[in-house]
Design an enzyme around this catalytic site. Structure first.
Site, short mmCIF file in Angstrom:
data_model
loop_
_atom_site.label_atom_id
_atom_site.label_comp_id
_atom_site.label_asym_id
_atom_site.label_seq_id
_atom_site.Cartn_x
_atom_site.Cartn_y
_atom_site.Cartn_z
N CYS A 183 7.82 9.66 9.08
CA CYS A 183 8.23 9.77 7.68
C CYS A 183 9.62 10.38 7.57
O CYS A 183 10.09 11.07 8.48
CB CYS A 183 7.21 10.58 6.89
SG CYS A 183 7.37 12.36 7.09
N LEU A 184 10.27 10.15 6.46
CA LEU A 184 11.64 10.60 6.26
C LEU A 184 11.77 12.12 6.34
O LEU A 184 12.82 12.64 6.74
CB LEU A 184 12.16 10.09 4.91
CG LEU A 184 12.28 8.57 4.78
CD1 LEU A 184 12.65 8.20 3.34
CD2 LEU A 184 13.33 8.02 5.75
#
Length: 274
Positions: free
Chosen positions: A181-182
């Protein structure tokens, strides 16, 4: 050989899921959750499996679209669930346990809404046998607390095995690079915010358009630290791409661009903080 492994894996998963009427798979579109989804569909029937995709600012738009593509390829319906991990102070604080709070939010939302709406008996996610041996995965604790099944790990399937099964099934994600995930691009104890996540997403999307498939843009305030496979470092630093790489990252809101000579370092922030 891959087809033999896929056959054995299907048998193992079918045995583990015996008695499950309807299964939800926490799904990202990555190779692990894709293989789990495909194996579950073969074991139970595609009509008894639902892919569940958590959607929030930490999910890149490209990853969201790719997840839908894989679910369509497998032939399983995909349900999106909006998650609000950003509303949790412990998640925003971004300690080494950030992934616990993210996964706890996801599984809480699934339990409260998706499981009931789709009549699910159980939830599973794509932890593999290699993951079990790692100490830098706090999200696994959330899965255990929510009693989420881990069929790949229980079957002893390693990451290499998972990719081999994906190739045997012809899945689009078979050779897809890992895409955490970012939020994983932000150093621990530096606050996670929608603005930072957006900067990372825009910079990475622009670099992919330049032909860099596997990368991380680490957010260090005004500095973007680019992690690329070693073979790509020279290409990124040399002409004619150097100026395009710099322009792409600056356009995302950073002031400086640095290339990390160590290359891709999956999970580096969490391991360093452990």
């Amino acid at each position: 050989m891959d087809h033999d492994l896929a056959s054995r894996a299907t048998s193992h998963i079918a045995h583990q899921l015996a008695g499950v009427g309807r299964l939800g798979v926490a799904f990202s579109g990555g190779v692990d959750s894709s293989v789990l989804l495909a194996l579950a569909a073969r074991a139970l029937g595609a009509d008894r499996v639902v892919a569940i995709l958590g959607v929030s600012p930490s999910l890149a738009a490209d990853e969201r679209a790719a997840a839908h593509d894989v679910a369509r390829q497998v032939g399983v319906p995909l349900a999106e669930v909006e998650t609000h991990e950003g509303a949790r102070a412990a998640y925003r604080a971004n300690g080494p346990d950030r992934c616990f709070h993210c996964k706890d939010e996801l599984f809480t939302r699934i339990d409260a809404a998706v499981a009931v709406a789709h009549g699910l008996d159980a939830i599973a996610y794509g932890e593999n046998a290699d993951d079990v041996r790692r100490t830098d995965r706090p999200g696994a604790r959330a899965a255990a607390e929510h009693r989420v099944l881990t069929p790949l790990a229980t079957a002893g399937l390693t990451k290499a095995d998972v990719r081999a099964v994906a190739r045997a099934f012809g899945l689009a994600s078979a050779d897809k690079p890992a895409a955490p995930c970012l939020a994983s691009r932000i150093p621990h104890f530096s606050t996670v915010s929608p603005e930072k996540l957006s900067q990372v997403e825009r910079a990475e999307a622009a670099l992919r358009r330049l032909g860099f498939a596997d990368l991380r843009v680490r957010h260090h305030g005004p500095v973007a630290r680019l992690e690329l496979p070693v073979d790509d470092l020279v290409r990124a630093a040399g002409d004619p791409l150097r100026s395009e790489v710099r322009a792409a990252v600056l356009a995302a809101g950073f002031r400086f661009v640095a290339l990390d000579l160590a290359g891709i370092q999956s999970g580096a922030f969490t391991r360093d903080a452990s």
